[in-house]
Design a protein around this motif. Structure first.
Motif, PDB file in Angstrom:
ATOM      1  N   ALA A  70       7.018  11.134 -16.005  1.00 52.26           N
ATOM      2  CA  ALA A  70       5.568  11.051 -15.774  1.00 52.26           C
ATOM      3  C   ALA A  70       5.142  11.875 -14.561  1.00 52.26           C
ATOM      4  N   HIS A  74       2.537   7.881 -12.739  1.00 51.91           N
ATOM      5  CA  HIS A  74       2.304   6.567 -13.322  1.00 51.91           C
ATOM      6  C   HIS A  74       2.763   5.439 -12.405  1.00 51.91           C
ATOM      7  N   PRO A  77       1.900  -0.401 -14.290  1.00 56.53           N
ATOM      8  CA  PRO A  77       1.292  -0.710 -15.591  1.00 56.53           C
ATOM      9  C   PRO A  77       1.564   0.361 -16.645  1.00 56.53           C
ATOM     10  N   ARG A  78       1.404   1.628 -16.264  1.00 53.87           N
ATOM     11  CA  ARG A  78       1.600   2.696 -17.237  1.00 53.87           C
ATOM     12  C   ARG A  78       3.087   2.939 -17.509  1.00 53.87           C
ATOM     13  N   HIS A  80       5.264   0.581 -17.472  1.00 53.58           N
ATOM     14  CA  HIS A  80       5.597  -0.542 -18.343  1.00 53.58           C
ATOM     15  C   HIS A  80       5.258  -0.197 -19.791  1.00 53.58           C
ATOM     16  N   ALA A  81       4.092   0.406 -20.012  1.00 54.53           N
ATOM     17  CA  ALA A  81       3.699   0.808 -21.363  1.00 54.53           C
ATOM     18  C   ALA A  81       4.636   1.884 -21.906  1.00 54.53           C
ATOM     19  N   ASP A  82       5.026   2.830 -21.045  1.00 52.84           N
ATOM     20  CA  ASP A  82       5.954   3.892 -21.477  1.00 52.84           C
ATOM     21  C   ASP A  82       7.291   3.305 -21.908  1.00 52.84           C
ATOM     22  N   GLU A  92       5.899  -6.197 -16.880  1.00 53.67           N
ATOM     23  CA  GLU A  92       5.333  -5.302 -15.872  1.00 53.67           C
ATOM     24  C   GLU A  92       5.825  -5.685 -14.478  1.00 53.67           C
ATOM     25  N   SER A 255      -8.645  11.804 -17.528  1.00 51.64           N
ATOM     26  CA  SER A 255      -7.320  12.185 -18.046  1.00 51.64           C
ATOM     27  C   SER A 255      -6.937  13.575 -17.553  1.00 51.64           C
ATOM     28  N   TRP A 258      -5.952  13.260 -13.831  1.00 51.20           N
ATOM     29  CA  TRP A 258      -4.738  12.480 -13.602  1.00 51.20           C
ATOM     30  C   TRP A 258      -3.500  13.159 -14.165  1.00 51.20           C
ATOM     31  N   GLU A 259      -3.617  13.672 -15.399  1.00 50.36           N
ATOM     32  CA  GLU A 259      -2.446  14.201 -16.091  1.00 50.36           C
ATOM     33  C   GLU A 259      -2.201  15.680 -15.825  1.00 50.36           C
TER      34      GLU A 259
END
Length: 284
Positions: A70, A74, A77-78, A80-82, A92, A255, A258-259
């Motif tokens: 990432a 990240h 939370p993100r 954890h989703a990944d 989380e 997005s 951030w990305e």
């Protein structure tokens, strides 16, 4: 599997002394003990490699890999989703604890300042979307906004046009100034991408394409409003100071910042323009 883990597994699962395995593999006992101490944490001197320590070590390695993938952007939370997407059954809280153990802290990016400057002499257009960012078909509802891309030479401004039906970026114009000319360039680009004025024109006044923005002076300027009228586009505007009234356009910029923008630095505006495709700003 690492050499140290193989040695630990032989001892735990098959009762093969670690001293023998280290000797056979030509591994230093001191190195192996250091590895156990790192993996087990406090209390490792007992020489026991517990299931809990195994799980923690596996989680730490997975979190570190996900954090690196990432680009350090990240948080828990993100991540954890990944990890959940990768098949891990993990909470989380566990991810957050692993990040703390390893000193992994997500990078914080600077949020762009608001560019909306309302022209009090111009009457704003009514809000035709009312926060309903859906569309029944292409070329029914578009949204747009302007953001800034920092460079060492100065700011480069980006104006976008997004179709709410496909969520595709139709227009992405850049300029050194966030003016009406920039907004006009973006809307022209979007119209061209969809086949020209004839492709988006609708005879029915009530069914004309809607373009939703904020109430900035850029979008109430005479040159821009005249262009929209000539193209048969109805303008729509949210309230001042409410990002939720133009959430779809704001989400795209969030997005993007951030990305993408947080991972790239540009020396000049020209370099930023050339990097548009690398930044993912291909017009579809």
């Amino acid at each position: 599997m690492s050499v140290a883990r193989f040695i630990a597994d032989q001892r735990t699962n098959y009762a093969v002394p670690h001293t023998l395995v280290c000797a056979l593999l030509g591994v230093s006992l001191a190195w192996f003990y250091k590895w156990i101490k790192r993996a087990n944490g406090p209390g490792a001197a007992s020489g026991l490699f517990t299931d809990t320590a195994r799980r923690r070590d596996s989680v730490d390695r997975a979190v570190k890999v996900a954090f690196k993938d990432a680009k350090g952007l990240h948080g828990s939370p993100r991540l954890h989703a990944d990890l959940r997407d990768a098949g891990w059954e993990i909470s989380e809280k566990t991810v957050a604890e692993s990040m703390r153990r390893q000193g992994l802290v997500a990078r914080v990016i600077k949020r762009r300042g608001g560019l909306t400057r309302q022209d009090k002499t111009k009457k704003p257009f009514p809000d035709l979307l009312c926060r309903d960012f859906t569309a029944p078909a292409p070329n029914c509802r578009w949204v747009g906004d302007i953001t800034e891309i920092p460079t060492a030479e100065g700011k480069l401004y980006l104006a976008t046009v997004i179709d709410l039906y496909s969520r595709r970026l139709l227009g992405a114009a850049t300029s050194a100034h966030p003016d009406a000319e920039l907004a006009c360039a973006a809307i022209r680009m979007a119209v061209t991408a969809r086949g020209g004025k004839e492709a988006i024109w609708r005879e029915d006044q009530a069914e004309r394409l809607v373009f939703h923005t904020d109430r900035g002076s850029t979008y109430t300027a005479t040159s821009f409003t005249t262009l929209c009228a000539d193209l048969g586009i109805r303008q729509s505007m949210g309230r001042v100071g409410s990002c939720f009234d133009n959430a779809a356009a704001e989400a795209f910029f969030s997005s993007l910042e951030w990305e993408v923008l947080s991972r790239h630095e540009f020396d000049t505006r020209a370099q930023a323009r050339r990097g548009r495709h690398r930044l993912g700003l291909r017009v579809l």
